[in-house]
Design a protein around this motif. Structure first.
Motif, PDB file in Angstrom:
ATOM      1  N   GLN A  75      50.802 101.790  54.149  1.00 34.76           N
ATOM      2  CA  GLN A  75      50.513 100.523  53.484  1.00 34.76           C
ATOM      3  C   GLN A  75      51.670  99.542  53.646  1.00 34.76           C
ATOM      4  O   GLN A  75      51.479  98.338  53.711  1.00 34.76           O
ATOM      5  N   PHE A  76      52.884 100.066  53.723  1.00 38.33           N
ATOM      6  CA  PHE A  76      54.072  99.208  53.858  1.00 38.33           C
ATOM      7  C   PHE A  76      54.218  98.691  55.288  1.00 38.33           C
ATOM      8  O   PHE A  76      53.527  99.150  56.203  1.00 38.33           O
ATOM      9  N   HIS A  77      55.136  97.739  55.461  1.00 33.25           N
ATOM     10  CA  HIS A  77      55.281  97.026  56.742  1.00 33.25           C
ATOM     11  C   HIS A  77      56.593  97.392  57.445  1.00 33.25           C
ATOM     12  O   HIS A  77      57.627  96.744  57.213  1.00 33.25           O
ATOM     13  N   PRO A  78      56.589  98.372  58.355  1.00 32.27           N
ATOM     14  CA  PRO A  78      57.816  98.686  59.085  1.00 32.27           C
ATOM     15  C   PRO A  78      58.252  97.577  60.032  1.00 32.27           C
ATOM     16  O   PRO A  78      59.410  97.521  60.441  1.00 32.27           O
ATOM     17  N   GLU A  79      57.317  96.679  60.373  1.00 30.08           N
ATOM     18  CA  GLU A  79      57.623  95.596  61.319  1.00 30.08           C
ATOM     19  C   GLU A  79      58.266  94.381  60.657  1.00 30.08           C
ATOM     20  O   GLU A  79      58.737  93.476  61.353  1.00 30.08           O
ATOM     21  N   PHE A  80      58.288  94.329  59.316  1.00 31.70           N
ATOM     22  CA  PHE A  80      58.856  93.173  58.603  1.00 31.70           C
ATOM     23  C   PHE A  80      60.378  93.267  58.545  1.00 31.70           C
ATOM     24  O   PHE A  80      60.926  94.298  58.149  1.00 31.70           O
ATOM     25  N   SER A  81      61.044  92.194  58.889  1.00 34.37           N
ATOM     26  CA  SER A  81      62.483  92.072  58.632  1.00 34.37           C
ATOM     27  C   SER A  81      62.681  91.530  57.217  1.00 34.37           C
ATOM     28  O   SER A  81      61.739  91.062  56.567  1.00 34.37           O
ATOM     29  N   GLU A  82      63.905  91.576  56.762  1.00 39.43           N
ATOM     30  CA  GLU A  82      64.243  90.994  55.455  1.00 39.43           C
ATOM     31  C   GLU A  82      63.889  89.504  55.434  1.00 39.43           C
ATOM     32  O   GLU A  82      63.314  88.999  54.454  1.00 39.43           O
ATOM     33  N   ALA A  83      64.176  88.805  56.530  1.00 33.63           N
ATOM     34  CA  ALA A  83      63.906  87.355  56.592  1.00 33.63           C
ATOM     35  C   ALA A  83      62.399  87.075  56.551  1.00 33.63           C
ATOM     36  O   ALA A  83      61.959  86.112  55.901  1.00 33.63           O
ATOM     37  N   ILE A  84      61.614  87.895  57.227  1.00 32.53           N
ATOM     38  CA  ILE A  84      60.156  87.708  57.210  1.00 32.53           C
ATOM     39  C   ILE A  84      59.606  87.950  55.801  1.00 32.53           C
ATOM     40  O   ILE A  84      58.749  87.201  55.321  1.00 32.53           O
ATOM     41  N   MET A  85      60.122  88.974  55.126  1.00 28.27           N
ATOM     42  CA  MET A  85      59.656  89.251  53.754  1.00 28.27           C
ATOM     43  C   MET A  85      59.968  88.073  52.838  1.00 28.27           C
ATOM     44  O   MET A  85      59.124  87.669  52.025  1.00 28.27           O
ATOM     45  N   ARG A  86      61.161  87.507  52.959  1.00 26.12           N
ATOM     46  CA  ARG A  86      61.524  86.336  52.132  1.00 26.12           C
ATOM     47  C   ARG A  86      60.594  85.155  52.435  1.00 26.12           C
ATOM     48  O   ARG A  86      60.162  84.445  51.529  1.00 26.12           O
ATOM     49  N   ALA A  87      60.291  84.984  53.715  1.00 26.23           N
ATOM     50  CA  ALA A  87      59.412  83.878  54.111  1.00 26.23           C
ATOM     51  C   ALA A  87      58.019  84.062  53.506  1.00 26.23           C
ATOM     52  O   ALA A  87      57.404  83.092  53.050  1.00 26.23           O
ATOM     53  N   TYR A  88      57.527  85.291  53.489  1.00 21.44           N
ATOM     54  CA  TYR A  88      56.227  85.569  52.871  1.00 21.44           C
ATOM     55  C   TYR A  88      56.238  85.213  51.390  1.00 21.44           C
ATOM     56  O   TYR A  88      55.309  84.573  50.876  1.00 21.44           O
ATOM     57  N   LEU A  89      57.269  85.652  50.699  1.00 20.01           N
ATOM     58  CA  LEU A  89      57.348  85.362  49.264  1.00 20.01           C
ATOM     59  C   LEU A  89      57.449  83.859  49.012  1.00 20.01           C
ATOM     60  O   LEU A  89      56.903  83.358  48.023  1.00 20.01           O
ATOM     61  N   GLY A  90      58.102  83.150  49.918  1.00 22.10           N
ATOM     62  CA  GLY A  90      58.187  81.696  49.798  1.00 22.10           C
ATOM     63  C   GLY A  90      56.817  81.041  49.888  1.00 22.10           C
ATOM     64  O   GLY A  90      56.468  80.159  49.090  1.00 22.10           O
ATOM     65  N   VAL A  91      56.017  81.500  50.850  1.00 22.44           N
ATOM     66  CA  VAL A  91      54.657  80.964  51.009  1.00 22.44           C
ATOM     67  C   VAL A  91      53.774  81.367  49.817  1.00 22.44           C
ATOM     68  O   VAL A  91      52.958  80.590  49.331  1.00 22.44           O
ATOM     69  N   GLN A  92      53.960  82.587  49.346  1.00 20.39           N
ATOM     70  CA  GLN A  92      53.117  83.118  48.270  1.00 20.39           C
ATOM     71  C   GLN A  92      53.528  82.641  46.877  1.00 20.39           C
ATOM     72  O   GLN A  92      52.789  82.856  45.911  1.00 20.39           O
ATOM     73  N   ALA A  93      54.691  82.003  46.767  1.00 24.23           N
ATOM     74  CA  ALA A  93      55.273  81.685  45.452  1.00 24.23           C
ATOM     75  C   ALA A  93      54.289  81.049  44.460  1.00 24.23           C
ATOM     76  O   ALA A  93      54.194  81.502  43.307  1.00 24.23           O
ATOM     77  N   PRO A  94      53.528  80.007  44.837  1.00 27.45           N
ATOM     78  CA  PRO A  94      52.596  79.424  43.858  1.00 27.45           C
ATOM     79  C   PRO A  94      51.569  80.431  43.343  1.00 27.45           C
ATOM     80  O   PRO A  94      51.290  80.475  42.136  1.00 27.45           O
ATOM     81  N   ASP A  95      51.022  81.263  44.244  1.00 19.77           N
ATOM     82  CA  ASP A  95      50.060  82.290  43.828  1.00 19.77           C
ATOM     83  C   ASP A  95      50.730  83.339  42.948  1.00 19.77           C
ATOM     84  O   ASP A  95      50.163  83.787  41.947  1.00 19.77           O
ATOM     85  N   LEU A  96      51.933  83.746  43.337  1.00 16.61           N
ATOM     86  CA  LEU A  96      52.657  84.744  42.550  1.00 16.61           C
ATOM     87  C   LEU A  96      52.901  84.261  41.126  1.00 16.61           C
ATOM     88  O   LEU A  96      52.703  85.016  40.155  1.00 16.61           O
ATOM     89  N   GLU A  97      53.312  83.005  41.001  1.00 16.74           N
ATOM     90  CA  GLU A  97      53.566  82.443  39.662  1.00 16.74           C
ATOM     91  C   GLU A  97      52.276  82.414  38.846  1.00 16.74           C
ATOM     92  O   GLU A  97      52.274  82.748  37.655  1.00 16.74           O
ATOM     93  N   ARG A  98      51.178  82.032  39.496  1.00 18.96           N
ATOM     94  CA  ARG A  98      49.886  82.006  38.793  1.00 18.96           C
ATOM     95  C   ARG A  98      49.474  83.396  38.325  1.00 18.96           C
ATOM     96  O   ARG A  98      48.791  83.542  37.309  1.00 18.96           O
ATOM     97  N   GLU A  99      49.887  84.398  39.090  1.00 16.25           N
ATOM     98  CA  GLU A  99      49.508  85.778  38.761  1.00 16.25           C
ATOM     99  C   GLU A  99      50.490  86.441  37.797  1.00 16.25           C
ATOM    100  O   GLU A  99      50.358  87.629  37.498  1.00 16.25           O
ATOM    101  N   GLY A 100      51.484  85.678  37.335  1.00 13.50           N
ATOM    102  CA  GLY A 100      52.398  86.201  36.328  1.00 13.50           C
ATOM    103  C   GLY A 100      53.671  86.833  36.859  1.00 13.50           C
ATOM    104  O   GLY A 100      54.435  87.445  36.099  1.00 13.50           O
ATOM    105  N   PHE A 101      53.921  86.683  38.161  1.00 12.85           N
ATOM    106  CA  PHE A 101      55.158  87.211  38.743  1.00 12.85           C
ATOM    107  C   PHE A 101      56.260  86.157  38.684  1.00 12.85           C
ATOM    108  O   PHE A 101      55.980  84.958  38.620  1.00 12.85           O
ATOM    109  N   ASP A 102      57.497  86.595  38.748  1.00 18.03           N
ATOM    110  CA  ASP A 102      58.644  85.699  38.887  1.00 18.03           C
ATOM    111  C   ASP A 102      59.039  85.708  40.365  1.00 18.03           C
ATOM    112  O   ASP A 102      59.722  86.620  40.835  1.00 18.03           O
ATOM    113  N   SER A 103      58.581  84.713  41.088  1.00 14.82           N
ATOM    114  CA  SER A 103      58.752  84.725  42.547  1.00 14.82           C
ATOM    115  C   SER A 103      60.229  84.664  42.947  1.00 14.82           C
ATOM    116  O   SER A 103      60.625  85.258  43.953  1.00 14.82           O
ATOM    117  N   GLN A 104      61.047  83.969  42.171  1.00 11.86           N
ATOM    118  CA  GLN A 104      62.469  83.877  42.509  1.00 11.86           C
ATOM    119  C   GLN A 104      63.159  85.233  42.362  1.00 11.86           C
ATOM    120  O   GLN A 104      63.950  85.640  43.218  1.00 11.86           O
TER     121      GLN A 104
END
Length: 244
Positions: A186-215
């Motif tokens: 299920q996890f992503h061996p192909e993701f670098s640390e930078a790619i993971m941060r970029a994903y969270l940046g794009v997902q931030a509005p959805d994450l906040e709506r879902e009750g997560f602290d994106s920062q």
């Protein structure tokens, strides 16, 4: 005379977000970077209906993640699932990641759907089970390691003959094997640390709506070398398997 390089096909099941693609390339490029340069790699756009003929023509198969949902049962996805089942039957080494992991489970009679706990995203720990100690791909990996994750659907029920290899507190099916040499993670061996941060940046509005602290999630992202080495391990397994 030297042996030809092992032939590996990457089944590409979608594309990343446009901004991330511009900065880091697309899914298939991340896998190519992580797999051994000694492999002869072909990329097929499975989401556009491309499938690579007889699975036995290949020495290894990798299936990527996707923004699509396995439970939607799109025609291209169902055709790919039937092809994966053939690959397992013919014992071709196979690694399904995220969507690929879920589609492999679905192809063999498991159940895939939205995780009842919602989304899992960011750097999380994965725990390997005792079965992993003798697994051809995972043996020798640490019992617990950090991995990059981003998914809303999960394998809710494994295929009957699957061997569960890894889990964490959120996701009971982080890794499994079916047959001799087909794995889903299920996890992503192909993701670098930078790619993971970029994903969270794009997902931030959805994450906040879902009750997560994106920062906080972004601050918690770390490098995941053990998870990333899974692609090297798979490359070595494919190479050894070809030698017979």
């Amino acid at each position: 005379m030297s042996q030809p390089s092992p032939k590996v096909v990457i089944l590409k099941t979608g594309s990343t977000y446009p901004d991330i693609k511009e900065q880091f390339g697309d899914f298939d490029e991340w896998f190519v970077r992580g797999l051994s340069p000694g492999l002869d790699i072909t990329v097929l756009n499975t989401a556009a209906g491309e499938l690579p003929g007889d699975p036995a023509d290949w020495d290894g198969i990798v299936m990527t993640g996707s923004a699509a949902m396995v439970s939607d049962r799109e025609p291209w996805s169902e055709k790919a699932a039937a092809w994966l089942a053939q690959a397992v039957e013919k014992a071709v080494p196979l690694l399904g990641v995220c969507y690929g992991h879920q589609l492999l489970a679905h192809a063999l009679g498991g159940e895939v759907g939205y995780h009842p706990g919602g989304r899992e995203s960011g750097t999380r720990r994965v725990e390997l089970l005792a079965n992993a100690q003798n697994d051809p791909l995972l043996c020798g990996m640490p019992g617990s390691f950090s991995a990059q994750l981003t998914h809303r659907q999960s394998v809710l029920r494994l295929p009957l003959d699957a061997v569960l290899l890894g889990r964490n507190e959120f996701e009971p099916h982080q890794a499994f094997r079916v047959g001799k040499c087909a794995w889903g993670v299920q996890f992503h061996p192909e993701f670098s640390e930078a790619i993971m941060r970029a994903y969270l940046g794009v997902q931030a509005p959805d994450l906040e709506r879902e009750g997560f602290d994106s920062q906080t999630m972004m601050d918690s992202v770390t490098d995941t070398p053990e998870a990333s080495r899974l692609l090297e391990r798979f490359s070595a397994l494919v190479t050894e398997n070809k030698k017979g």
